[in-house]
Design a protein around this motif. Structure first.
Motif, PDB file in Angstrom:
ATOM      1  N   ILE A   1    -115.493   6.268 -53.740  1.00  0.00           N
ATOM      2  CA  ILE A   1    -114.244   6.952 -54.094  1.00  0.00           C
ATOM      3  C   ILE A   1    -113.047   6.070 -53.751  1.00  0.00           C
ATOM      4  N   GLY A   2    -113.075   5.480 -52.551  1.00  0.00           N
ATOM      5  CA  GLY A   2    -111.977   4.618 -52.136  1.00  0.00           C
ATOM      6  C   GLY A   2    -111.793   3.428 -53.059  1.00  0.00           C
ATOM      7  N   LYS A   3    -112.900   2.861 -53.505  1.00  0.00           N
ATOM      8  CA  LYS A   3    -112.851   1.698 -54.398  1.00  0.00           C
ATOM      9  C   LYS A   3    -112.157   2.035 -55.711  1.00  0.00           C
ATOM     10  N   HIS A   4    -112.426   3.237 -56.241  1.00  0.00           N
ATOM     11  CA  HIS A   4    -111.905   3.582 -57.568  1.00  0.00           C
ATOM     12  C   HIS A   4    -110.567   4.318 -57.534  1.00  0.00           C
ATOM     13  N   THR A   5    -110.160   4.795 -56.376  1.00  0.00           N
ATOM     14  CA  THR A   5    -108.855   5.466 -56.276  1.00  0.00           C
ATOM     15  C   THR A   5    -107.819   4.603 -55.574  1.00  0.00           C
ATOM     16  N   GLY A   6    -108.300   3.652 -54.778  1.00  0.00           N
ATOM     17  CA  GLY A   6    -107.383   2.856 -53.975  1.00  0.00           C
ATOM     18  C   GLY A   6    -106.933   3.576 -52.719  1.00  0.00           C
ATOM     19  N   TRP A   7    -107.553   4.722 -52.433  1.00  0.00           N
ATOM     20  CA  TRP A   7    -107.175   5.510 -51.263  1.00  0.00           C
ATOM     21  C   TRP A   7    -107.869   5.006 -50.006  1.00  0.00           C
ATOM     22  N   ASN A   8    -107.205   5.200 -48.880  1.00  0.00           N
ATOM     23  CA  ASN A   8    -107.810   4.964 -47.573  1.00  0.00           C
ATOM     24  C   ASN A   8    -108.664   6.189 -47.243  1.00  0.00           C
ATOM     25  N   MET A   9    -109.976   6.011 -47.185  1.00  0.00           N
ATOM     26  CA  MET A   9    -110.885   7.147 -47.030  1.00  0.00           C
ATOM     27  C   MET A   9    -111.303   7.382 -45.578  1.00  0.00           C
ATOM     28  N   THR A  10    -110.472   6.956 -44.633  1.00  0.00           N
ATOM     29  CA  THR A  10    -110.820   7.189 -43.232  1.00  0.00           C
ATOM     30  C   THR A  10    -110.775   8.671 -42.879  1.00  0.00           C
ATOM     31  N   SER A  11    -110.032   9.460 -43.648  1.00  0.00           N
ATOM     32  CA  SER A  11    -109.972  10.904 -43.420  1.00  0.00           C
ATOM     33  C   SER A  11    -110.708  11.641 -44.529  1.00  0.00           C
ATOM     34  N   LEU A  12    -111.509  12.632 -44.141  1.00  0.00           N
ATOM     35  CA  LEU A  12    -112.197  13.453 -45.138  1.00  0.00           C
ATOM     36  C   LEU A  12    -111.210  14.256 -45.977  1.00  0.00           C
ATOM     37  N   GLY A  13    -109.989  14.345 -45.498  1.00  0.00           N
ATOM     38  CA  GLY A  13    -108.965  15.048 -46.264  1.00  0.00           C
ATOM     39  C   GLY A  13    -108.707  14.417 -47.619  1.00  0.00           C
ATOM     40  N   ARG A  14    -108.923  13.097 -47.737  1.00  0.00           N
ATOM     41  CA  ARG A  14    -108.719  12.452 -49.032  1.00  0.00           C
ATOM     42  C   ARG A  14    -109.806  12.865 -50.020  1.00  0.00           C
ATOM     43  N   ALA A  15    -111.031  13.039 -49.531  1.00  0.00           N
ATOM     44  CA  ALA A  15    -112.103  13.531 -50.401  1.00  0.00           C
ATOM     45  C   ALA A  15    -111.796  14.962 -50.842  1.00  0.00           C
ATOM     46  N   ALA A  16    -111.189  15.739 -49.945  1.00  0.00           N
ATOM     47  CA  ALA A  16    -110.785  17.102 -50.298  1.00  0.00           C
ATOM     48  C   ALA A  16    -109.701  17.070 -51.374  1.00  0.00           C
ATOM     49  N   ASP A  17    -108.802  16.092 -51.296  1.00  0.00           N
ATOM     50  CA  ASP A  17    -107.771  15.942 -52.328  1.00  0.00           C
ATOM     51  C   ASP A  17    -108.407  15.682 -53.690  1.00  0.00           C
ATOM     52  N   LEU A  18    -109.442  14.847 -53.704  1.00  0.00           N
ATOM     53  CA  LEU A  18    -110.125  14.554 -54.964  1.00  0.00           C
ATOM     54  C   LEU A  18    -110.794  15.814 -55.510  1.00  0.00           C
ATOM     55  N   ALA A  19    -111.407  16.599 -54.625  1.00  0.00           N
ATOM     56  CA  ALA A  19    -112.024  17.857 -55.065  1.00  0.00           C
ATOM     57  C   ALA A  19    -110.978  18.771 -55.701  1.00  0.00           C
ATOM     58  N   ASP A  20    -109.785  18.828 -55.109  1.00  0.00           N
ATOM     59  CA  ASP A  20    -108.702  19.629 -55.690  1.00  0.00           C
ATOM     60  C   ASP A  20    -108.341  19.123 -57.085  1.00  0.00           C
ATOM     61  N   ASN A  21    -108.348  17.800 -57.247  1.00  0.00           N
ATOM     62  CA  ASN A  21    -108.038  17.228 -58.558  1.00  0.00           C
ATOM     63  C   ASN A  21    -109.080  17.634 -59.602  1.00  0.00           C
ATOM     64  N   LEU A  22    -110.351  17.670 -59.195  1.00  0.00           N
ATOM     65  CA  LEU A  22    -111.403  18.068 -60.138  1.00  0.00           C
ATOM     66  C   LEU A  22    -111.245  19.530 -60.546  1.00  0.00           C
ATOM     67  N   ILE A  23    -110.824  20.359 -59.607  1.00  0.00           N
ATOM     68  CA  ILE A  23    -110.571  21.767 -59.934  1.00  0.00           C
ATOM     69  C   ILE A  23    -109.476  21.864 -60.992  1.00  0.00           C
ATOM     70  N   GLU A  24    -108.431  21.063 -60.838  1.00  0.00           N
ATOM     71  CA  GLU A  24    -107.338  21.062 -61.811  1.00  0.00           C
ATOM     72  C   GLU A  24    -107.813  20.540 -63.166  1.00  0.00           C
ATOM     73  N   ILE A  25    -108.663  19.525 -63.153  1.00  0.00           N
ATOM     74  CA  ILE A  25    -109.209  18.990 -64.405  1.00  0.00           C
ATOM     75  C   ILE A  25    -109.979  20.076 -65.148  1.00  0.00           C
ATOM     76  N   ASP A  26    -110.811  20.825 -64.413  1.00  0.00           N
ATOM     77  CA  ASP A  26    -111.574  21.907 -65.034  1.00  0.00           C
ATOM     78  C   ASP A  26    -110.649  23.007 -65.551  1.00  0.00           C
ATOM     79  N   LEU A  27    -109.652  23.342 -64.752  1.00  0.00           N
ATOM     80  CA  LEU A  27    -108.752  24.433 -65.103  1.00  0.00           C
ATOM     81  C   LEU A  27    -107.988  24.148 -66.390  1.00  0.00           C
ATOM     82  N   PHE A  28    -107.539  22.909 -66.545  1.00  0.00           N
ATOM     83  CA  PHE A  28    -106.715  22.572 -67.700  1.00  0.00           C
ATOM     84  C   PHE A  28    -107.490  21.859 -68.807  1.00  0.00           C
ATOM     85  N   GLY A  29    -108.812  21.754 -68.636  1.00  0.00           N
ATOM     86  CA  GLY A  29    -109.632  21.163 -69.686  1.00  0.00           C
ATOM     87  C   GLY A  29    -109.368  19.694 -69.913  1.00  0.00           C
TER      88      GLY A  29
END
Length: 225
Positions: free
Chosen positions: A44-72
């Motif tokens: 995930i870090g490689k493809h987003t450029g995010w610092n993945m030291t915190s699991l909170g960043r993975a949670a941010d990505l999960a939120d993004n996927l929810i938005e992707i599903d919601l808006f098609g």
């Protein structure tokens, strides 16, 4: 940090204290989550450029996927066609979604944090249930909170013909994509001997089990009094 009963405040000592091991991912279950998904987090870090030291960043990505599903919208190619050994799209999406609200859920499971976050709301619930039992309130009370047992609950008052006031806790899943679903909540084993055959619990028993976690003086509880 946010303490139950508070608006967003700075310098809330008790709130900062109970959130610290969660934000730092130092709780045993969070450390295990990191270890078990190290390859995925690096991917995930490689493809987003995010610092993945915190699991909170993975949670941010999960939120993004929810938005992707919601808006098609369309998933990024690195998720739709993962180039990580052992992963296809379904597994990639499922494991990313397993990080959704991970810190909030960890707080709910970690008693010092969950108790502090839910205590003021719990007191409000108990107050409303008491009024309802006396005929001074509604027969259905709704709350939505990760910290209140990690679920969205309805508190339903039993029919007036019942000898003593009783309540039933119901889960409500307000899925923005599918229809709303309401069903009997799964409760802690502390309630096992108190749940009646129809799913109701005597209000008196409910208060005895959860009442010690409730508080009304939120400034004192949050360490800012």
């Amino acid at each position: 940090m946010r303490c139950s009963g508070c608006t967003v405040l700075m310098n809330v000592p008790k709130s900062d204290e109970v959130w610290k091991p969660i934000i730092e991912d130092s709780l045993a279950n969070l450390q295990k989550k990191k270890k078990d998904h190290q390859d995925l987090l690096e991917y995930i870090g490689k493809h987003t450029g995010w610092n993945m030291t915190s699991l909170g960043r993975a949670a941010d990505l999960a939120d993004n996927l929810i938005e992707i599903d919601l808006f098609g919208s369309t998933y990024p190619d690195w998720i739709k066609h993962p180039r990580l050994v052992g992963y296809d799209f379904e597994k990639m999406r499922a494991e990313i979604m397993s990080f959704a609200e991970i810190h909030q859920i960890a707080c709910a499971d970690y008693e010092p944090c969950g108790g502090l976050m839910a205590g003021r709301w719990l007191q409000d619930i108990l107050d409303k249930l008491q009024k309802a039992s006396e005929g001074r309130g509604p027969s259905l009370v709704g709350y939505a909170s990760v910290f209140l047992y990690k679920n969205k609950f309805y508190f339903q008052k039993k029919n007036k013909k019942t000898p003593a006031p009783a309540i039933r806790l119901l889960n409500h899943d307000p899925n923005p994509i599918d229809k709303h679903v309401i069903y009997q909540a799964k409760l802690s084993n502390k309630f096992d001997t108190k749940i009646q055959s129809d799913g109701f619990i005597l209000l008196e028993d409910f208060v005895k089990i959860v009442g010690s976690k409730a508080y009304s003086k939120w400034r004192t509880a949050c360490g800012i009094a």
